[in-house]
Design a protein around this motif. Sequence first.
Motif, PDB file in Angstrom:
ATOM      1  N   PHE A 229      14.243  -1.990  96.015  1.00 21.10           N
ATOM      2  CA  PHE A 229      12.961  -1.275  95.995  1.00 21.10           C
ATOM      3  C   PHE A 229      13.072   0.061  95.262  1.00 21.10           C
ATOM      4  O   PHE A 229      12.137   0.471  94.568  1.00 21.10           O
ATOM      5  CB  PHE A 229      12.479  -1.042  97.426  1.00 21.10           C
ATOM      6  CG  PHE A 229      11.173  -0.318  97.501  1.00 21.10           C
ATOM      7  CD1 PHE A 229       9.986  -0.974  97.227  1.00 21.10           C
ATOM      8  CD2 PHE A 229      11.132   1.032  97.836  1.00 21.10           C
ATOM      9  CE1 PHE A 229       8.776  -0.308  97.271  1.00 21.10           C
ATOM     10  CE2 PHE A 229       9.926   1.702  97.892  1.00 21.10           C
ATOM     11  CZ  PHE A 229       8.743   1.043  97.613  1.00 21.10           C
ATOM     12  N   LYS A 230      14.192   0.731  95.393  1.00 17.08           N
ATOM     13  CA  LYS A 230      14.345   2.040  94.764  1.00 17.08           C
ATOM     14  C   LYS A 230      14.208   1.936  93.244  1.00 17.08           C
ATOM     15  O   LYS A 230      13.528   2.752  92.616  1.00 17.08           O
ATOM     16  CB  LYS A 230      15.698   2.640  95.133  1.00 17.08           C
ATOM     17  CG  LYS A 230      15.904   4.051  94.622  1.00 17.08           C
ATOM     18  CD  LYS A 230      17.229   4.622  95.101  1.00 17.08           C
ATOM     19  CE  LYS A 230      17.426   6.044  94.588  1.00 17.08           C
ATOM     20  NZ  LYS A 230      18.716   6.620  95.051  1.00 17.08           N
ATOM     21  N   SER A 233      10.475   0.631  92.293  1.00 16.04           N
ATOM     22  CA  SER A 233       9.428   1.643  92.490  1.00 16.04           C
ATOM     23  C   SER A 233       9.426   2.710  91.405  1.00 16.04           C
ATOM     24  O   SER A 233       8.436   3.436  91.254  1.00 16.04           O
ATOM     25  CB  SER A 233       9.598   2.311  93.861  1.00 16.04           C
ATOM     26  OG  SER A 233      10.866   2.949  93.950  1.00 16.04           O
ATOM     27  N   TRP A 238       5.382  -0.773  88.431  1.00 10.48           N
ATOM     28  CA  TRP A 238       4.986  -0.310  89.764  1.00 10.48           C
ATOM     29  C   TRP A 238       3.948   0.808  89.668  1.00 10.48           C
ATOM     30  O   TRP A 238       2.993   0.848  90.451  1.00 10.48           O
ATOM     31  CB  TRP A 238       6.220   0.172  90.517  1.00 10.48           C
ATOM     32  CG  TRP A 238       5.923   0.651  91.908  1.00 10.48           C
ATOM     33  CD1 TRP A 238       5.594   1.925  92.297  1.00 10.48           C
ATOM     34  CD2 TRP A 238       5.892  -0.127  93.106  1.00 10.48           C
ATOM     35  NE1 TRP A 238       5.367   1.982  93.647  1.00 10.48           N
ATOM     36  CE2 TRP A 238       5.547   0.740  94.170  1.00 10.48           C
ATOM     37  CE3 TRP A 238       6.130  -1.474  93.376  1.00 10.48           C
ATOM     38  CZ2 TRP A 238       5.445   0.303  95.487  1.00 10.48           C
ATOM     39  CZ3 TRP A 238       6.022  -1.904  94.690  1.00 10.48           C
ATOM     40  CH2 TRP A 238       5.686  -1.040  95.727  1.00 10.48           C
ATOM     41  N   ARG A 239       4.120   1.699  88.704  1.00  7.65           N
ATOM     42  CA  ARG A 239       3.172   2.805  88.546  1.00  7.65           C
ATOM     43  C   ARG A 239       1.776   2.284  88.191  1.00  7.65           C
ATOM     44  O   ARG A 239       0.770   2.734  88.750  1.00  7.65           O
ATOM     45  CB  ARG A 239       3.667   3.754  87.459  1.00  7.65           C
ATOM     46  CG  ARG A 239       2.836   5.024  87.307  1.00  7.65           C
ATOM     47  CD  ARG A 239       3.298   5.840  86.116  1.00  7.65           C
ATOM     48  NE  ARG A 239       3.076   5.122  84.878  1.00  7.65           N
ATOM     49  CZ  ARG A 239       1.879   5.058  84.267  1.00  7.65           C
ATOM     50  NH1 ARG A 239       0.823   5.652  84.798  1.00  7.65           N
ATOM     51  NH2 ARG A 239       1.752   4.387  83.139  1.00  7.65           N
ATOM     52  N   LYS A 242       0.123   0.496  91.233  1.00  7.24           N
ATOM     53  CA  LYS A 242      -0.427   1.426  92.229  1.00  7.24           C
ATOM     54  C   LYS A 242      -1.839   1.862  91.867  1.00  7.24           C
ATOM     55  O   LYS A 242      -2.666   2.104  92.756  1.00  7.24           O
ATOM     56  CB  LYS A 242       0.478   2.650  92.350  1.00  7.24           C
ATOM     57  CG  LYS A 242       1.797   2.382  93.056  1.00  7.24           C
ATOM     58  CD  LYS A 242       2.686   3.613  93.049  1.00  7.24           C
ATOM     59  CE  LYS A 242       2.013   4.776  93.768  1.00  7.24           C
ATOM     60  NZ  LYS A 242       2.907   5.948  93.835  1.00  7.24           N
ATOM     61  N   GLU A 249       0.194  -2.887  96.764  1.00  3.24           N
ATOM     62  CA  GLU A 249       1.206  -1.871  97.088  1.00  3.24           C
ATOM     63  C   GLU A 249       1.407  -1.775  98.594  1.00  3.24           C
ATOM     64  O   GLU A 249       2.543  -1.737  99.081  1.00  3.24           O
ATOM     65  CB  GLU A 249       0.783  -0.516  96.530  1.00  3.24           C
ATOM     66  CG  GLU A 249       1.773   0.594  96.850  1.00  3.24           C
ATOM     67  CD  GLU A 249       1.208   1.974  96.582  1.00  3.24           C
ATOM     68  OE1 GLU A 249       1.975   2.957  96.620  1.00  3.24           O
ATOM     69  OE2 GLU A 249      -0.008   2.073  96.349  1.00  3.24           O
ATOM     70  N   LEU A 253       4.858  -2.603 100.706  1.00  4.96           N
ATOM     71  CA  LEU A 253       5.462  -1.614 101.591  1.00  4.96           C
ATOM     72  C   LEU A 253       5.611  -2.165 103.007  1.00  4.96           C
ATOM     73  O   LEU A 253       6.618  -1.923 103.683  1.00  4.96           O
ATOM     74  CB  LEU A 253       4.620  -0.333 101.600  1.00  4.96           C
ATOM     75  CG  LEU A 253       4.603   0.471 100.285  1.00  4.96           C
ATOM     76  CD1 LEU A 253       3.661   1.659 100.398  1.00  4.96           C
ATOM     77  CD2 LEU A 253       6.004   0.936  99.929  1.00  4.96           C
TER      78      LEU A 253
END
Length: 408
Positions: A229-230, A233, A238-239, A242, A249, A253
């Motif tokens: 995930f690190k 993300s 991912w940006r 979102k 998203e 989570l």
Amino acid sequence: MACFDLDSSQLFSNTHSIDSSFTLHFERSVSDEFLATPNACTSTQTQSVSNIPEPPPLPGASQARNSFSEKLKGCNFAPDETRRMWDKLFYDGYEADVRVVTDDDGVILAHSSVLGINSPVLRSMLEQPRAKGGFRCIRIPGVPSEAARVFIRFLYSSCFDRDAMKSYVLHLLVLSHTFSVPCIKKVCVSQLEQALLTTDNVVDVLQLARQCDAPRLSLLCTRLIVKDFKTVSASEGWRVMKQVSRSLEQELLESLVETDSRKAERARKAEERKVYVQLHEAMEALVHICRDGCRTIGPRDKMLKGSQAACGFPACKGLELLVRHFSGCRTRVPGGCANCKRMWQLLELHSRMCAEPDSCKVPLCRHFKEKMQNLSKKEETKWKLLVRKVMEAKGTISAISARRHLIA
């Protein structure tokens, strides 16, 4: 170039006719030979022979027919020459009657029979009348012409170039869903699973997988996102996700939190089981010390030597030190000394697990058996739960030991 085998129904479309004609010829030849009569037979004999009912089929005839049919069904291999022939038909466009047009003004010649038999969506689009010049026109919007070319070529020969697949796998996934071609979707999912799915594109692939009804690919993407995930993300995908899909998203989570909770729960259960295993080993070591003795400690009726062979009970050494402390501690009452309290609890646990208190050599075994009758219901429930957990650990250990013995 990689090739994928066509379905048997395409390669052997006349399987049933071949099978039935072969079987019919075989049965007729056998029955004619079996019922054949000499020319010298009299009329009476001929009449009696004619009244004989037709014999049943030979044993194994139907079985041979079924096995032959199964062999044909399972034969999915197409020779390289056949694949090259279909590729040549696609690239040369011989007797083509369809033009496939893309947004970048690319034109791909194709055959309506090939397109229609592979895709019901394309078949319905081809029902329109022929345009001037004898060609029908199909437009495939939203994808580059090279991606459409790879898609159409796969409909002919089930072949693709690996570089082209790497470049257009997401376009092909969309096209396979749009035009209802499950074999191409299966290939795209397989290629993504094996090599093409990365932390940079996993978010985009996940969104496409959900739109294109690819549940396996969606699951693989979710697992990769949760696993790393690190890194995911911090990606551009991912940006963007979102901004356009807050619900996705939130769902990811929640999946991450749920996965972490499961990991914590597994770790807690593993640690809890470790404690129960240690208690089981302590019970075995306690019986061993009180019955047989170990090194320099044991029953009064046995002489022990400090040079005795190493003990096979893992908890014996620690329990030996605890017993020595318990025998010499001046604040032996429960609650006065932490080590003595632990020893009292081990003795009481043993008494609850002991099935032979009359002949047991562990101290205070009978005493704790009598004490059980005066405990409150809450305390009694707590002890029963502990005994059950320790006994379950004991059963698992016994099963593992027996399995190892059989393997050895």
